[in-house]
Design a protein around this motif. Sequence first.
Motif, PDB file in Angstrom:
ATOM      1  N   GLU A 189       0.911  -1.247   0.028  1.00 39.82           N
ATOM      2  CA  GLU A 189       0.129   0.024  -0.081  1.00 39.82           C
ATOM      3  C   GLU A 189       1.019   1.150  -0.067  1.00 39.82           C
ATOM      4  N   MET A 190       2.075   1.179   0.605  1.00 43.13           N
ATOM      5  CA  MET A 190       2.655   2.367   0.932  1.00 43.13           C
ATOM      6  C   MET A 190       3.501   2.702  -0.460  1.00 43.13           C
ATOM      7  N   ALA A 191       3.965   1.549  -1.202  1.00 41.89           N
ATOM      8  CA  ALA A 191       4.558   2.013  -2.299  1.00 41.89           C
ATOM      9  C   ALA A 191       3.646   2.754  -3.276  1.00 41.89           C
ATOM     10  N   SER A 192       2.523   2.457  -3.424  1.00 37.46           N
ATOM     11  CA  SER A 192       1.781   3.127  -4.279  1.00 37.46           C
ATOM     12  C   SER A 192       1.326   4.552  -3.970  1.00 37.46           C
ATOM     13  N   THR A 193       1.484   4.860  -2.608  1.00 41.81           N
ATOM     14  CA  THR A 193       0.983   6.292  -2.375  1.00 41.81           C
ATOM     15  C   THR A 193       2.190   7.158  -1.956  1.00 41.81           C
ATOM     16  N   SER A 194       3.361   6.537  -2.053  1.00 41.41           N
ATOM     17  CA  SER A 194       4.265   7.184  -1.474  1.00 41.41           C
ATOM     18  C   SER A 194       4.591   8.638  -2.171  1.00 41.41           C
TER      19      SER A 194
ATOM     20  N   GLU B  34       3.226   8.606   5.970  1.00 41.99           N
ATOM     21  CA  GLU B  34       2.482   7.863   6.770  1.00 41.99           C
ATOM     22  C   GLU B  34       0.814   8.614   6.521  1.00 41.99           C
ATOM     23  N   ILE B  35       1.135  10.001   6.688  1.00 43.71           N
ATOM     24  CA  ILE B  35      -0.104  10.696   6.254  1.00 43.71           C
ATOM     25  C   ILE B  35      -0.853  10.377   5.073  1.00 43.71           C
ATOM     26  N   SER B  36       0.054  10.628   4.214  1.00 40.23           N
ATOM     27  CA  SER B  36      -0.474  10.468   2.820  1.00 40.23           C
ATOM     28  C   SER B  36      -1.095   9.038   2.544  1.00 40.23           C
ATOM     29  N   VAL B  37      -0.645   7.991   3.388  1.00 41.19           N
ATOM     30  CA  VAL B  37      -1.383   6.718   3.428  1.00 41.19           C
ATOM     31  C   VAL B  37      -2.533   6.816   4.052  1.00 41.19           C
ATOM     32  N   ASN B  38      -2.767   7.452   5.046  1.00 44.33           N
ATOM     33  CA  ASN B  38      -3.999   7.449   5.783  1.00 44.33           C
ATOM     34  C   ASN B  38      -5.048   8.294   4.992  1.00 44.33           C
ATOM     35  N   ILE B  39      -4.468   9.103   4.466  1.00 41.10           N
ATOM     36  CA  ILE B  39      -5.414   9.921   3.297  1.00 41.10           C
ATOM     37  C   ILE B  39      -5.784   9.375   2.225  1.00 41.10           C
ATOM     38  N   GLN B  40      -5.111   8.385   1.754  1.00 40.61           N
ATOM     39  CA  GLN B  40      -5.583   7.610   0.669  1.00 40.61           C
ATOM     40  C   GLN B  40      -6.584   6.445   1.295  1.00 40.61           C
ATOM     41  N   ARG B  41      -6.368   5.984   2.516  1.00 40.61           N
ATOM     42  CA  ARG B  41      -7.191   5.084   2.947  1.00 40.61           C
ATOM     43  C   ARG B  41      -8.577   5.590   3.161  1.00 40.61           C
TER      44      ARG B  41
ATOM     45  N   GLU C 105      -4.552  14.546  11.232  1.00 39.56           N
ATOM     46  CA  GLU C 105      -4.631  15.983  11.571  1.00 39.56           C
ATOM     47  C   GLU C 105      -3.600  16.047  12.828  1.00 39.56           C
ATOM     48  N   LYS C 106      -3.418  15.136  13.690  1.00 39.82           N
ATOM     49  CA  LYS C 106      -2.535  15.011  14.683  1.00 39.82           C
ATOM     50  C   LYS C 106      -1.319  15.097  14.311  1.00 39.82           C
ATOM     51  N   GLN C 107      -0.908  13.882  13.336  1.00 40.93           N
ATOM     52  CA  GLN C 107       0.415  13.755  12.889  1.00 40.93           C
ATOM     53  C   GLN C 107       0.795  14.885  12.137  1.00 40.93           C
ATOM     54  N   LEU C 108       0.105  15.756  11.497  1.00 39.07           N
ATOM     55  CA  LEU C 108       0.240  16.722  10.836  1.00 39.07           C
ATOM     56  C   LEU C 108       1.077  17.718  11.688  1.00 39.07           C
ATOM     57  N   GLN C 109       0.512  17.945  12.816  1.00 42.79           N
ATOM     58  CA  GLN C 109       1.143  18.884  13.779  1.00 42.79           C
ATOM     59  C   GLN C 109       2.755  18.443  13.944  1.00 42.79           C
TER      60      GLN C 109
ATOM     61  N   VAL D 185      11.007  23.185   3.242  1.00 45.98           N
ATOM     62  CA  VAL D 185      10.282  22.083   2.647  1.00 45.98           C
ATOM     63  C   VAL D 185       9.242  21.403   3.684  1.00 45.98           C
ATOM     64  N   ARG D 186       9.419  21.229   4.835  1.00 46.15           N
ATOM     65  CA  ARG D 186       8.519  20.821   5.855  1.00 46.15           C
ATOM     66  C   ARG D 186       7.247  21.421   5.630  1.00 46.15           C
ATOM     67  N   LYS D 187       7.438  22.875   5.901  1.00 51.79           N
ATOM     68  CA  LYS D 187       6.193  23.922   5.988  1.00 51.79           C
ATOM     69  C   LYS D 187       5.362  23.660   4.808  1.00 51.79           C
ATOM     70  N   ASN D 188       5.992  23.307   3.548  1.00 52.43           N
ATOM     71  CA  ASN D 188       5.082  23.424   2.360  1.00 52.43           C
ATOM     72  C   ASN D 188       4.524  21.813   2.289  1.00 52.43           C
ATOM     73  N   VAL D 189       5.195  20.717   2.617  1.00 54.95           N
ATOM     74  CA  VAL D 189       4.671  19.429   2.692  1.00 54.95           C
ATOM     75  C   VAL D 189       3.574  19.464   3.641  1.00 54.95           C
ATOM     76  N   GLN D 190       3.624  20.190   4.751  1.00 51.64           N
ATOM     77  CA  GLN D 190       2.577  20.404   5.693  1.00 51.64           C
ATOM     78  C   GLN D 190       1.216  21.029   5.077  1.00 51.64           C
ATOM     79  N   ARG D 191       1.353  22.137   4.312  1.00 53.77           N
ATOM     80  CA  ARG D 191       0.401  22.861   3.899  1.00 53.77           C
ATOM     81  C   ARG D 191       0.004  21.926   2.802  1.00 53.77           C
ATOM     82  N   SER D 192       0.565  21.304   1.988  1.00 53.80           N
ATOM     83  CA  SER D 192      -0.080  20.579   0.910  1.00 53.80           C
ATOM     84  C   SER D 192      -1.030  19.395   1.496  1.00 53.80           C
ATOM     85  N   LEU D 193      -0.518  18.800   2.549  1.00 52.62           N
ATOM     86  CA  LEU D 193      -1.295  17.497   3.050  1.00 52.62           C
ATOM     87  C   LEU D 193      -2.371  18.311   3.832  1.00 52.62           C
ATOM     88  N   ALA D 194      -2.131  19.337   4.491  1.00 52.86           N
ATOM     89  CA  ALA D 194      -3.721  20.087   5.176  1.00 52.86           C
ATOM     90  C   ALA D 194      -4.525  20.469   4.316  1.00 52.86           C
TER      91      ALA D 194
END
Lengths: 569, 294
Positions: free
Chosen positions: B13-18, B56-63, B108-112, B125-134
């Motif tokens: 699962e992880m590989a397809s959503t990495s 991890e977060i993007s995996v959860n989002i996909q799920r 959302e908790k992990q995002l913090q 980079v971290r901030k931008n990744v955070q924004r995109s996931l948010a």
Amino acid sequence: MVLVTSVRDYINRMLHDISGMKVLILDSQTVSNVSIVYSQSELLQKEVFLVEMIDSISVSKESMSHLKAVYFIRPTSENIQKLRYQLANPRFGEHHLFFSNLLKDTQIHILADSDEHEAVQQVQEFYADFVAGDPYHFTLNMASNHLYMLPAVVDPSGLQRYSDRVVDGIAAVFLALKRRPVIRYQRTSDTAKRIAQETAKLMYQHESGLFDFRRTESSPLLLVIDRRDDPVTPLLNQWTYQAMVHELIGLQDNKVDLRAIGSLSKDQQVEVVLSSEQDAFFKANMYENFGDIGMNIKRMVDDFQQVAKSNQNIQTVEDMARFVDNYPEYKKMQGNVSKHVTLVTEMSKLVEARKLMLVSQTEQDLACNGGQGAAYEAVTDLLNNESVSDMDRLRLVMLYALRYEKENPVQLMQLFNKLASRSPKYKPGLVQFLLKQAGVEKRSGDLFGNRDLMNIARNMARGLKGVENVYTQHQPLLFQTMESITRGRLRDVDYPFVGDHFQQGRPQEVVIFMVGGTTYEESRSVALQNATNSGIRFILGGTAVLNSKRFLMDLEEAQRIARSGSHMV
Amino acid sequence: MTESKSGVGPVIEMASTSLLHPKRSYAPVSTEDPGNSSKGAVTVGLPPDWVDVSEEISVNIQRARTKMAELGKAHAKALMPSFGDGKEDQHQIESLTQEITFLLRKSEKQLQRLSAGGPSEDSSVRKNVQRSLATDLQHLSMELRKKQSTYLKRLRLQKEDGGDLEMNLKGSSYRAEDDDFDDILFSEHQMSKIKKSEAISVEREKEIQQVVESVNELAQIMKDLSALVIDQGTIVDRIDYNIQNVASTVEDGLKQLQKAERTQRSGGMVKCASVLVILCFIMLVLLILKEIFL
């Protein structure tokens, strides 16, 4: 529209094929090109998680090899040097190089030599070398804009660089449009002639293969003209929304910096964006005059207050749910309303403080209506008025001088003296310098409508009929030029073809490039002309976007250099 | 190789959503001297730790996305007329909704955790990744809200229709009764009517309770996310504004550091210390002299 779409297309292509986390590296020019058409949130969607400038990228020593670097820069020698340094010590996993204009062979060799680690995955040219601010208006944002006013002997290398930059920009526009134009230029301007000839050389000789696009019935037309043929438009005060914001506050890359006015409350936005693509209210109102804008803003505020009231009136669970659903929309609306209200409030304050209603009425009279005696009286009165600022006084005298250069020299001299005595910071001789540059002998167009009998008649008819709005009477000279092109009556004598170019009939697409800069009043004129669906699409471009402050600055700079040059001789 | 920290789902699962390219090999950064000759392709170094969290977060989002699709189907099924009492459909809907909300909260908790301090490039980079996931999370939350509200609306319509039908039946039978038997029959009908309306109102209350809960939860999530998500069309959405800000914060940071260095160097502490050292030295000399001459 087509230019904005082309630039967006290029950026999409750059980012699309590269998967994974990316860093986008820009230089000081391409950052404007990209920022004006592409938003940060769109970049994030394409997995670009860092944007850096090529200058600062070599300072940090952090290795970020999990990122892929996408470079989008101009192919200047400085950028190539910086690239060499970075390729010698690569910080990123992959390097994809995209240049905004044509690369010279020597530059490619240099890059290949310095790529010891074979870090470069691809090198491509994507011709987004201009700032596409509005659908039919682009600019090159050039810094040393004043060089076009100086003869070539003063600073030959500077003028060559200037001309090269302009030619590169025009070439990029036509490569983005995928057309090769027929070129005409304004006869009376050496700079325009030089640029037109060098562009023709590039498109038809040096890189004729690259420009050899599919031929259609009629080739598009490139018309290169000089700002000095119409020095009046940049000097006038503006009353339509976009032009007014630029004139009073300043619009750079579609951003307004409110810090320039000072006196902002703590929580107010410091910088705002005015883009017709993203702001529906602005798109509907950018060419409207100040009075109408006021009414439309009031209507917008009323609508917003309705929504706010209904949001406060939450009684049932459904209301709560609806509020949560609509909250993002509500927040966006609130931000938009506050932005426009702030802008209009600040501009009203400036209008009041500088007595611009009074000043502008005289300006418009000078530009559009006759009567030397009355004009002299009006200008003298305003020069005596304490509330009028120095810059406004200077503009008034300049407009008077441009109009009545040859009539009543005595009174003209009196005005010069009065201006010098009233304005301590006035650089003496600036008005005379303007007349030398753009006086009645230097201009080919009929700026005031008093050369051609047809124009005189038209003016009289207009005077008798009366105008809708005194403050927006003025039509830039560009309007007449566009009309002549539409009627197929652009005179060869005034605007000759380059070399052996020739055009049968009317072109369907026209790019007008104004050396020395455009104004938002002219961009409005172009947009309105395009809206009439005359069968011809006009695109306007320039070396910069002027307001009166910028135009005066360029004049002063040119005057300073001309003076120091003559001392040296 | 990076250890998979999320022991919940399979690695496939992880590989397809990495976020990173699935085909890339994570060769470890070598610590030895590579020697004179260039090795050919640059070996990609190890990405920093926080990349695991973002994956991890993007995996959860996909799920959550796949579960939302399932929820949509379950909603449609529950709305269709059926012979049973539809309790299992309800149960499935409830459990799906709960799972999705749980996934969203967890993400959302992990995002913090992705927030970082310091004006370094890595933190940008971290901030931008955070924004995109948010932004993705916010879209999902809103989608969930919309799905729920349309489902409830349709459900209510259905119940009302059914209720009306029942009311009409009762109404007609009621009118058919004789007035003599009114009292007895009246109370019986009334009792059943009361019982029915009680049941309906209890159910209604439960539904409202659910809606209130989910509205609250989602409102909380939205509030936390809105600080991270970019408002489109505003100045914060401009690339050049963001570059300027980074530059100015880095500059400010540099200035602060320089100031700190200066104060430290010219600090009173240094002077004091040097004075004391000199005094000690003098005392030592005096002591030695005293010994020699006595």
